[in-house]
Design a protein around this motif. Structure first.
Motif, short mmCIF file in Angstrom:
data_model
loop_
_atom_site.label_atom_id
_atom_site.label_comp_id
_atom_site.label_asym_id
_atom_site.label_seq_id
_atom_site.Cartn_x
_atom_site.Cartn_y
_atom_site.Cartn_z
N LEU A 51 22.87 -26.52 -5.78
CA LEU A 51 21.95 -26.97 -4.75
C LEU A 51 21.45 -28.39 -5.02
O LEU A 51 21.27 -29.18 -4.09
CB LEU A 51 20.76 -26.00 -4.65
CG LEU A 51 21.05 -24.65 -3.99
CD1 LEU A 51 19.84 -23.74 -4.11
CD2 LEU A 51 21.44 -24.82 -2.53
N ALA A 112 21.39 -19.53 -2.23
CA ALA A 112 22.14 -20.78 -2.31
C ALA A 112 23.14 -20.91 -1.18
O ALA A 112 23.49 -22.03 -0.78
CB ALA A 112 22.85 -20.88 -3.66
N TRP A 181 27.94 -23.14 3.63
CA TRP A 181 27.80 -24.28 2.73
C TRP A 181 28.66 -25.47 3.12
O TRP A 181 29.69 -25.72 2.52
CB TRP A 181 28.19 -23.84 1.32
CG TRP A 181 27.14 -24.07 0.32
CD1 TRP A 181 25.99 -23.36 0.20
CD2 TRP A 181 27.09 -25.06 -0.70
NE1 TRP A 181 25.24 -23.83 -0.84
CE2 TRP A 181 25.89 -24.89 -1.41
CE3 TRP A 181 27.94 -26.09 -1.08
CZ2 TRP A 181 25.52 -25.69 -2.47
CZ3 TRP A 181 27.57 -26.88 -2.14
CH2 TRP A 181 26.37 -26.68 -2.82
#
Length: 243
Positions: A51, A112, A181
């Protein structure tokens, strides 16, 4: 006149344990169990590093730590039976390592990957608490569970906590194929990495999107796999044969 060595001997407390007595009391299986705990800790730190750096390499390193923890978790029991050495310390150590690797780490990986809405956090916290309660119940009831001729418990009450590896596999699959992501995913390098968290975790970049439960309170439907996993872990009616 007493020598220096004699004076030193007199001032030492005979009731004190020897140096590193706890480490010396560890069995071989306990060191294998610590390997599981190390994997869990590394998974947590790699997820945080991912992150901070927006680098998927750290995220995949975090994913890989979980199956490595499963390997150590399987080996410690086999080593204990091979050496015929079990202890209460080893049992507690095993539960703490499992909680770190298969309870906390998968929840942090979910965060995450984008499960960051307030209701997502409620589900993730429920999952962690279920894992904690399941391990505590096992430690409290293991002595009363039926065993085979080798002293091995015949079944688990509720799904074993290492089954959360399935959730980690789903997340890893999603990140690899660009369903999560969108910072610097190798599959989308031609589009350029995103530098903003608000862009990386918008609904179209979190697998399954999001739904509004109440005004201002959204939920990512895929996070419910954590809720299902947690519920199955604490079920007493579900009995899984131990292989």
């Amino acid at each position: 006149m007493p020598t220096h060595k004699t004076a030193k001997r007199k001032t030492s407390d005979p009731q004190l344990p020897t140096r590193f007595s706890m480490v010396r009391s560890f069995q071989l299986a306990d060191f294998v169990t610590l390997g599981n705990g190390v994997c869990g800790c590394l998974s947590l730190m790699f997820a945080m590093k991912a992150l901070l750096t927006q680098n998927t390499d750290f995220l995949f390193s975090s994913f890989w730590c979980i199956p490595a923890g499963v390997v150590f978790d399987v080996l410690d029991g086999r080593v204990a039976r091979w050496r015929q050495s079990t202890s209460l310390l080893g049992q507690e150590l095993d539960s703490l390592a499992d909680f770190c690797s298969f309870g906390l780490a998968p929840a942090v990986l979910g965060f995450a990957c984008g499960f960051q809405k307030m209701l997502d956090l409620v589900v993730l916290t429920y999952f962690v608490c279920c894992g904690l309660a399941r391990l505590a119940r096992f430690n409290a009831t293991v002595a009363s569970l039926p065993t085979d001729q080798h002293g091995k418990v015949k079944y688990f009450e509720g799904t074993p906590i290492p089954t959360t590896l399935v959730i980690v596999g789903v997340l890893a699959y999603g990140v690899y194929y660009g369903k999560f992501w969108r910072f610097a995913n190798p599959m989308f390098q031609h589009e350029g990495p995103f530098a903003s968290f608000s862009q990386a975790f918008t609904p179209e970049y979190v697998w399954g999107g999001e739904i509004s439960i109440f005004p201002g309170y959204e939920l990512h439907p895929l996070v419910l796999m954590y809720g299902v996993s947690g519920t199955l872990m604490i079920s007493r009616r579900l009995r899984i044969p131990k292989l």
